[in-house]
Design a protein around this motif. Structure first.
Motif, short mmCIF file in Angstrom:
data_model
loop_
_atom_site.label_atom_id
_atom_site.label_comp_id
_atom_site.label_asym_id
_atom_site.label_seq_id
_atom_site.Cartn_x
_atom_site.Cartn_y
_atom_site.Cartn_z
N ASP A 126 0.83 -1.21 0.00
CA ASP A 126 0.00 0.00 0.00
C ASP A 126 0.86 1.26 0.00
O ASP A 126 0.56 2.23 -0.70
CB ASP A 126 -0.92 0.00 1.22
N ARG A 127 1.92 1.25 0.80
CA ARG A 127 2.80 2.42 0.87
C ARG A 127 3.47 2.67 -0.47
O ARG A 127 3.58 3.81 -0.92
CB ARG A 127 3.86 2.22 1.95
N LEU A 128 3.95 1.60 -1.11
CA LEU A 128 4.59 1.74 -2.41
C LEU A 128 3.62 2.30 -3.44
O LEU A 128 3.95 3.23 -4.18
CB LEU A 128 5.11 0.38 -2.89
N ALA A 129 2.42 1.74 -3.48
CA ALA A 129 1.43 2.18 -4.47
C ALA A 129 1.04 3.63 -4.24
O ALA A 129 0.95 4.42 -5.19
CB ALA A 129 0.19 1.28 -4.41
N TYR A 130 0.80 4.01 -2.98
CA TYR A 130 0.39 5.37 -2.68
C TYR A 130 1.51 6.36 -3.00
O TYR A 130 1.29 7.40 -3.64
CB TYR A 130 -0.01 5.50 -1.21
N THR A 131 2.73 6.03 -2.55
CA THR A 131 3.86 6.94 -2.79
C THR A 131 4.13 7.10 -4.28
O THR A 131 4.37 8.21 -4.77
CB THR A 131 5.12 6.43 -2.08
N ALA A 132 4.08 6.00 -5.02
CA ALA A 132 4.32 6.06 -6.46
C ALA A 132 3.27 6.89 -7.18
O ALA A 132 3.56 7.57 -8.16
CB ALA A 132 4.37 4.66 -7.05
N LYS A 133 2.03 6.84 -6.68
CA LYS A 133 0.95 7.61 -7.30
C LYS A 133 1.21 9.11 -7.15
O LYS A 133 0.92 9.90 -8.05
CB LYS A 133 -0.39 7.24 -6.66
N VAL A 134 1.76 9.50 -6.00
CA VAL A 134 2.05 10.91 -5.74
C VAL A 134 3.35 11.33 -6.42
O VAL A 134 3.42 12.39 -7.06
CB VAL A 134 2.14 11.18 -4.23
N ASP A 135 4.39 10.50 -6.30
CA ASP A 135 5.70 10.83 -6.85
C ASP A 135 6.48 9.54 -7.04
O ASP A 135 6.95 8.94 -6.08
CB ASP A 135 6.46 11.76 -5.88
N ILE A 148 11.20 2.26 2.87
CA ILE A 148 10.09 1.31 2.79
C ILE A 148 10.72 -0.07 2.86
O ILE A 148 11.21 -0.60 1.86
CB ILE A 148 9.27 1.50 1.50
N LYS A 149 10.73 -0.64 4.04
CA LYS A 149 11.44 -1.90 4.28
C LYS A 149 10.60 -3.09 3.84
O LYS A 149 9.39 -3.09 3.92
CB LYS A 149 11.80 -2.02 5.76
N GLY A 150 11.29 -4.12 3.40
CA GLY A 150 10.61 -5.33 2.98
C GLY A 150 9.98 -5.24 1.61
O GLY A 150 9.12 -6.05 1.27
N ALA A 151 10.41 -4.27 0.80
CA ALA A 151 9.78 -4.06 -0.50
C ALA A 151 9.96 -5.25 -1.43
O ALA A 151 9.01 -5.66 -2.10
CB ALA A 151 10.32 -2.79 -1.15
N ASP A 152 11.15 -5.82 -1.46
CA ASP A 152 11.41 -6.93 -2.39
C ASP A 152 10.47 -8.10 -2.12
O ASP A 152 9.81 -8.62 -3.03
CB ASP A 152 12.87 -7.39 -2.26
N ALA A 153 10.40 -8.52 -0.86
CA ALA A 153 9.57 -9.68 -0.51
C ALA A 153 8.09 -9.39 -0.72
O ALA A 153 7.35 -10.23 -1.24
CB ALA A 153 9.83 -10.08 0.93
N ALA A 154 7.65 -8.21 -0.31
CA ALA A 154 6.23 -7.87 -0.42
C ALA A 154 5.79 -7.78 -1.88
O ALA A 154 4.74 -8.31 -2.26
CB ALA A 154 5.96 -6.54 0.29
N VAL A 155 6.59 -7.12 -2.70
CA VAL A 155 6.24 -6.98 -4.11
C VAL A 155 6.23 -8.33 -4.82
O VAL A 155 5.28 -8.67 -5.53
CB VAL A 155 7.20 -6.00 -4.82
N ASN A 156 7.28 -9.11 -4.63
CA ASN A 156 7.37 -10.40 -5.31
C ASN A 156 6.31 -11.37 -4.82
O ASN A 156 5.85 -12.23 -5.59
CB ASN A 156 8.76 -11.00 -5.11
N GLY A 157 5.87 -11.23 -3.56
CA GLY A 157 4.91 -12.18 -3.04
C GLY A 157 3.47 -11.73 -3.06
O GLY A 157 2.56 -12.55 -3.16
N CYS A 159 2.26 -8.09 -4.32
CA CYS A 159 1.83 -7.06 -5.28
C CYS A 159 2.79 -6.97 -6.46
O CYS A 159 3.52 -5.99 -6.61
CB CYS A 159 1.68 -5.70 -4.59
N PRO A 160 2.82 -8.00 -7.31
CA PRO A 160 3.75 -8.01 -8.44
C PRO A 160 3.56 -6.87 -9.42
O PRO A 160 4.45 -6.59 -10.23
CB PRO A 160 3.47 -9.37 -9.10
N ASP A 161 2.41 -6.17 -9.34
CA ASP A 161 2.20 -5.03 -10.22
C ASP A 161 3.17 -3.89 -9.91
O ASP A 161 3.34 -2.98 -10.73
CB ASP A 161 0.76 -4.52 -10.11
N GLN A 162 3.81 -3.94 -8.73
CA GLN A 162 4.76 -2.91 -8.36
C GLN A 162 6.21 -3.28 -8.72
O GLN A 162 7.14 -2.57 -8.36
CB GLN A 162 4.68 -2.65 -6.85
N LYS A 163 6.40 -4.36 -9.46
CA LYS A 163 7.75 -4.78 -9.83
C LYS A 163 8.54 -3.72 -10.62
O LYS A 163 9.76 -3.66 -10.51
CB LYS A 163 7.70 -6.10 -10.61
#
Length: 229
Positions: A126-135, A148-157, A159-163
């Motif tokens: 959620d943090r990645l998606a929200y931050t990316a939407k703003v900037d 934003i810690k744990g991004a690699d594991a969270a995205v790959n497991g 929310c792959p749309d944030q790859k």
């Protein structure tokens, strides 16, 4: 309009997202995108309940530097650990999806609510998606800098749309001193006039640099993060 600093935006994202969710009667949390996810049984926040380390949704681990200098948040944990068997990965109410179970496999320490671990990972998404939407630069910089810690594991497991954000962050450098930086052209993900850098003692304030083969040290101050171009 004055641009909000990348670090401030990344750190404010969870506070802004906190008011965007709701809970249904089954105890599942509804995120900003309207999807229902298991709500932790504990009243404490998932981030506070989860183990410390680069990945808030995993047991303590030793982060391994990637080839480009960015820490691989959410890598394989080092050393022995006791985790909940896959067969016991069940939430207090409802059930986990196949994708959620795969993400949780080997990640939930004994005595930890698996729903809290899952929620921590979903909060990262959620943090990645929200931050990316703003900037978008802010989101990429936050991954590189580890805000934003744990991004690699969270995205790959989860929310792959944030790859694409992970791909943009790959090989980047955060502020600090880095030995033997990888050759290439890099762009500072900030417009700050306080951004300064040095390559083997040669300094400058441009927001784009070229690291040549054989460079021994790269030092950055006030630039937040650098991404390969």
């Amino acid at each position: 309009m004055k641009r909000v600093s990348l670090a401030a935006l990344a750190l404010l994202a969870p506070l802004l997202l906190a008011g965007c969710g709701s809970s249904d009667k089954g105890g599942r949390h509804t995120g900003a995108d309207g999807s229902a996810t298991p709500r932790p049984a504990s009243p404490a926040s998932p981030a506070a309940s989860a183990p410390s380390g680069d990945d808030p949704s995993a047991p303590p681990s030793s982060a391994t530097p990637s080839a480009g200098g960015r820490k691989a948040a959410g890598g394989t944990a080092q050393g022995p650990r006791t985790t909940v068997p896959d067969a016991e990965l069940t939430p207090a109410t409802g059930s986990f999806t196949k994708k959620e179970k795969k993400y949780l496999s080997g990640r939930v320490p004994k005595g930890m609510d698996p729903a809290a671990i899952l929620q921590a990972g979903q909060d990262v998404c959620d943090r990645l998606a929200y931050t990316a939407k703003v900037d978008r630069d802010a989101a990429v910089g936050a991954v590189i800098a580890g805000d934003i810690k744990g991004a690699d594991a969270a995205v790959n497991g989860l929310c792959p749309d944030q790859k694409p954000l992970l791909a943009a962050a790959e090989g980047g450098y955060a502020d600090g001193t880095h030995a033997a930086p990888a050759p290439g052209t890099y762009r500072a993900l900030t417009e700050s006039q306080d951004c300064s850098w040095s390559l083997d003692g040669a300094s400058g304030r441009q927001h784009t640099i070229t690291v040549r083969k054989g460079t021994k040290t790269f030092t950055s101050t006030g630039c937040y993060a650098w991404a390969r171009t």
